[in-house]
Scaffold this motif. Structure first.
Motif, PDB file in Angstrom:
ATOM      1  N   ARG A  20      80.089  -7.875  32.640  1.00 15.98           N
ATOM      2  CA  ARG A  20      81.059  -7.548  31.515  1.00 15.98           C
ATOM      3  C   ARG A  20      80.115  -7.840  30.136  1.00 15.98           C
ATOM      4  NH1 ARG A  20      84.795 -12.805  30.390  1.00 15.98           N
ATOM      5  NH2 ARG A  20      82.688 -13.476  29.687  1.00 15.98           N
ATOM      6  N   ASP A  21      79.018  -8.841  30.202  1.00 19.76           N
ATOM      7  CA  ASP A  21      78.178  -8.863  29.113  1.00 19.76           C
ATOM      8  C   ASP A  21      77.024  -8.594  29.369  1.00 19.76           C
ATOM      9  OD1 ASP A  21      80.577 -10.515  27.584  1.00 19.76           O
ATOM     10  OD2 ASP A  21      80.296 -11.921  28.924  1.00 19.76           O
ATOM     11  N   ASN A  22      76.040  -8.272  28.034  1.00 16.82           N
ATOM     12  CA  ASN A  22      74.730  -8.037  28.370  1.00 16.82           C
ATOM     13  C   ASN A  22      73.931  -9.286  27.410  1.00 16.82           C
ATOM     14  OD1 ASN A  22      74.806  -7.070  25.634  1.00 16.82           O
ATOM     15  ND2 ASN A  22      75.032  -5.040  26.603  1.00 16.82           N
ATOM     16  N   TRP A  23      72.843  -9.304  27.488  1.00 13.32           N
ATOM     17  CA  TRP A  23      72.180 -10.557  26.909  1.00 13.32           C
ATOM     18  C   TRP A  23      72.165 -10.489  25.544  1.00 13.32           C
ATOM     19  CZ3 TRP A  23      70.725 -15.023  28.283  1.00 13.32           C
ATOM     20  CH2 TRP A  23      69.756 -15.643  27.447  1.00 13.32           C
ATOM     21  N   SER A  24      72.403  -9.271  24.897  1.00 12.49           N
ATOM     22  CA  SER A  24      72.374  -9.096  23.282  1.00 12.49           C
ATOM     23  C   SER A  24      73.734  -9.698  23.068  1.00 12.49           C
ATOM     24  CB  SER A  24      72.450  -7.499  22.930  1.00 12.49           C
ATOM     25  OG  SER A  24      73.582  -6.872  23.614  1.00 12.49           O
ATOM     26  N   ALA A  25      74.986 -10.065  23.686  1.00 18.59           N
ATOM     27  CA  ALA A  25      76.140 -10.610  23.520  1.00 18.59           C
ATOM     28  C   ALA A  25      75.972 -12.126  23.009  1.00 18.59           C
ATOM     29  CB  ALA A  25      77.026 -10.330  24.418  1.00 18.59           C
ATOM     30  N   VAL A  26      74.607 -12.723  23.785  1.00 23.10           N
ATOM     31  CA  VAL A  26      74.721 -14.022  23.453  1.00 23.10           C
ATOM     32  C   VAL A  26      74.473 -14.520  22.004  1.00 23.10           C
ATOM     33  CG1 VAL A  26      73.254 -16.187  23.928  1.00 23.10           C
ATOM     34  CG2 VAL A  26      73.646 -14.420  25.857  1.00 23.10           C
ATOM     35  N   SER A  27      75.365 -15.575  21.282  1.00 20.71           N
ATOM     36  CA  SER A  27      75.155 -15.556  19.880  1.00 20.71           C
ATOM     37  C   SER A  27      74.089 -16.340  19.399  1.00 20.71           C
ATOM     38  CB  SER A  27      76.631 -16.255  19.422  1.00 20.71           C
ATOM     39  OG  SER A  27      76.391 -17.685  20.258  1.00 20.71           O
ATOM     40  N   ARG A  28      73.785 -16.358  18.507  1.00 21.49           N
ATOM     41  CA  ARG A  28      72.627 -17.216  17.815  1.00 21.49           C
ATOM     42  C   ARG A  28      72.617 -18.494  17.935  1.00 21.49           C
ATOM     43  NH1 ARG A  28      68.527 -16.530  13.990  1.00 21.49           N
ATOM     44  NH2 ARG A  28      67.924 -18.553  12.790  1.00 21.49           N
ATOM     45  N   ASP A  29      73.909 -19.326  17.761  1.00 21.13           N
ATOM     46  CA  ASP A  29      74.098 -20.662  17.970  1.00 21.13           C
ATOM     47  C   ASP A  29      74.140 -21.010  19.681  1.00 21.13           C
ATOM     48  OD1 ASP A  29      74.714 -20.986  15.432  1.00 21.13           O
ATOM     49  OD2 ASP A  29      76.831 -21.155  15.645  1.00 21.13           O
ATOM     50  N   ASP A  30      74.287 -20.137  20.536  1.00 21.58           N
ATOM     51  CA  ASP A  30      74.132 -20.302  21.899  1.00 21.58           C
ATOM     52  C   ASP A  30      72.736 -20.172  22.411  1.00 21.58           C
ATOM     53  OD1 ASP A  30      76.919 -20.651  22.154  1.00 21.58           O
ATOM     54  OD2 ASP A  30      77.353 -18.486  22.808  1.00 21.58           O
ATOM     55  N   LYS A  31      72.056 -19.171  21.525  1.00 19.70           N
ATOM     56  CA  LYS A  31      70.648 -19.389  22.031  1.00 19.70           C
ATOM     57  C   LYS A  31      70.041 -20.708  21.512  1.00 19.70           C
ATOM     58  CE  LYS A  31      69.899 -14.369  22.438  1.00 19.70           C
ATOM     59  NZ  LYS A  31      69.332 -13.285  21.432  1.00 19.70           N
ATOM     60  N   VAL A  32      70.290 -21.106  20.355  1.00 20.75           N
ATOM     61  CA  VAL A  32      69.901 -22.574  20.093  1.00 20.75           C
ATOM     62  C   VAL A  32      70.202 -23.445  20.940  1.00 20.75           C
ATOM     63  CG1 VAL A  32      70.136 -24.198  18.161  1.00 20.75           C
ATOM     64  CG2 VAL A  32      70.071 -21.908  17.344  1.00 20.75           C
ATOM     65  N   GLU A  33      71.336 -23.480  21.610  1.00 21.46           N
ATOM     66  CA  GLU A  33      71.748 -24.516  22.544  1.00 21.46           C
ATOM     67  C   GLU A  33      70.870 -24.313  23.775  1.00 21.46           C
ATOM     68  OE1 GLU A  33      75.526 -25.735  25.448  1.00 21.46           O
ATOM     69  OE2 GLU A  33      75.846 -24.489  23.736  1.00 21.46           O
ATOM     70  N   ILE A  34      70.659 -23.123  24.200  1.00 16.13           N
ATOM     71  CA  ILE A  34      69.606 -22.705  25.327  1.00 16.13           C
ATOM     72  C   ILE A  34      68.301 -23.320  24.906  1.00 16.13           C
ATOM     73  CG2 ILE A  34      68.579 -20.870  26.691  1.00 16.13           C
ATOM     74  CD1 ILE A  34      71.285 -19.326  25.983  1.00 16.13           C
ATOM     75  N   TRP A  35      67.990 -23.078  23.775  1.00 15.88           N
ATOM     76  CA  TRP A  35      66.405 -23.444  23.364  1.00 15.88           C
ATOM     77  C   TRP A  35      66.302 -25.195  23.750  1.00 15.88           C
ATOM     78  CZ3 TRP A  35      61.978 -21.718  23.774  1.00 15.88           C
ATOM     79  CH2 TRP A  35      61.684 -20.480  23.793  1.00 15.88           C
ATOM     80  N   ARG A  36      67.469 -25.543  23.155  1.00 16.19           N
ATOM     81  CA  ARG A  36      67.538 -27.016  23.198  1.00 16.19           C
ATOM     82  C   ARG A  36      67.256 -27.458  24.513  1.00 16.19           C
ATOM     83  NH1 ARG A  36      72.392 -27.680  21.480  1.00 16.19           N
ATOM     84  NH2 ARG A  36      71.728 -27.455  19.234  1.00 16.19           N
ATOM     85  N   GLU A  37      67.764 -27.015  25.673  1.00 21.19           N
ATOM     86  CA  GLU A  37      67.715 -27.506  26.995  1.00 21.19           C
ATOM     87  C   GLU A  37      66.279 -26.905  27.514  1.00 21.19           C
ATOM     88  OE1 GLU A  37      69.688 -29.431  28.505  1.00 21.19           O
ATOM     89  OE2 GLU A  37      70.882 -29.447  26.659  1.00 21.19           O
ATOM     90  N   LEU A  38      65.920 -25.776  27.014  1.00 20.31           N
ATOM     91  CA  LEU A  38      64.355 -25.429  27.482  1.00 20.31           C
ATOM     92  C   LEU A  38      63.515 -26.231  26.835  1.00 20.31           C
ATOM     93  CD1 LEU A  38      64.680 -21.545  26.963  1.00 20.31           C
ATOM     94  CD2 LEU A  38      64.536 -22.651  29.272  1.00 20.31           C
ATOM     95  N   GLU A  39      63.759 -26.625  25.701  1.00 21.36           N
ATOM     96  CA  GLU A  39      62.650 -27.645  25.025  1.00 21.36           C
ATOM     97  C   GLU A  39      62.585 -29.088  25.866  1.00 21.36           C
ATOM     98  OE1 GLU A  39      63.890 -27.597  21.121  1.00 21.36           O
ATOM     99  OE2 GLU A  39      62.546 -25.777  20.425  1.00 21.36           O
ATOM    100  N   LEU A  40      63.927 -29.568  26.424  1.00 22.79           N
ATOM    101  CA  LEU A  40      63.764 -30.673  27.259  1.00 22.79           C
ATOM    102  C   LEU A  40      63.100 -30.701  28.370  1.00 22.79           C
ATOM    103  CD1 LEU A  40      67.466 -32.023  26.585  1.00 22.79           C
ATOM    104  CD2 LEU A  40      65.663 -32.903  25.617  1.00 22.79           C
ATOM    105  N   MET A  41      62.994 -29.260  28.882  1.00 22.43           N
ATOM    106  CA  MET A  41      62.205 -29.193  30.074  1.00 22.43           C
ATOM    107  C   MET A  41      60.809 -28.776  30.022  1.00 22.43           C
ATOM    108  SD  MET A  41      62.886 -26.245  32.895  1.00 22.43           S
ATOM    109  CE  MET A  41      62.688 -24.799  32.078  1.00 22.43           C
TER     110      MET A  41
END
Length: 212
Positions: A20-41
């Protein structure tokens, strides 16, 4: 590359669906959240080369390419933070053409210490005690991510990161040899140095140089 401990998936990923969605649909705020978890790892380091990354010099990387398998687009276990270097890591992987993803070491599953020796001159080599299957994985990982280029900037950056620590360890090792009573102090210093450098860029190369 070193072993990473992956935490819980960012809650935002459940809002996106393969088909239904592709990666370009991921919002800027959601990418910030993803990066937050990646940085914890993985900290502020590339999951593959361990070089320092920051805003503008990084991207969210799909370990299994989403262009070849769209089902992994929003799969948390498939996401890492990569540097933006064109000649290594995620971007180099995506320019390599067809390969078997199962041949690659996955940082949150495999321990690079079981496959590689990081040398103080900045080079990386497969361990000498590997069987044929593990040699295949080690060599393919180095090739696809281009982590072992003999004359590349990445090797030079690792060498520079190691150099200062190597001079210190050599000097203290000589003192320990001259005075056996310093052996305990030497071991205490080594443990302290390993802890202090564990978060630094190219920490695996530094650790291999320190412990020999």
């Amino acid at each position: 590359m070193h072993k990473l401990q992956r935490g819980a998936a960012p809650a935002c990923l459940v809002r996106y669906q393969h088909g239904r969605d592709n990666w370009s649909a991921v919002s800027r705020d959601d990418k910030v959240e993803i990066w937050r978890e990646l940085e914890l790892m993985q900290g502020a380091r590339c999951a593959y080369c361990e070089g320092e990354i920051a805003d503008g010099s990084r991207h969210i990387e799909h370990f299994r390419q989403k262009g070849r398998d769209a089902t992994v687009t929003f799969l948390w276990s498939n996401l890492f933070g990569s540097c933006n270097r064109e000649d290594s890591c995620g971007k180099h992987k995506d320019s390599c053409g067809a390969y078997n993803p199962g041949d690659l070491l996955k940082p949150d599953v495999d321990d690079a210490d079981d496959y590689f020796i990081f040398v103080s001159d900045g080079s990386i080599a497969p361990r000498a005690d590997l069987d044929a299957a593990r040699i295949q994985r080690a060599e393919e990982t180095l090739r696809i991510f281009n982590l072992a280029a003999q004359h590349g900037a990445l090797r030079q950056r690792r060498r520079v990161a190691v150099l200062g620590h190597l001079h210190t360890v050599e000097a203290l090792s000589e003192l320990a040899e001259l005075d056996p009573n310093n052996e305990i102090q030497w071991q205490q210093w080594l443990e302290s140095e390993l802890q202090a450098t564990a978060h630094l860029p190219f920490a695996t190369a530094i650790r291999h140089a320190l412990v020999g």
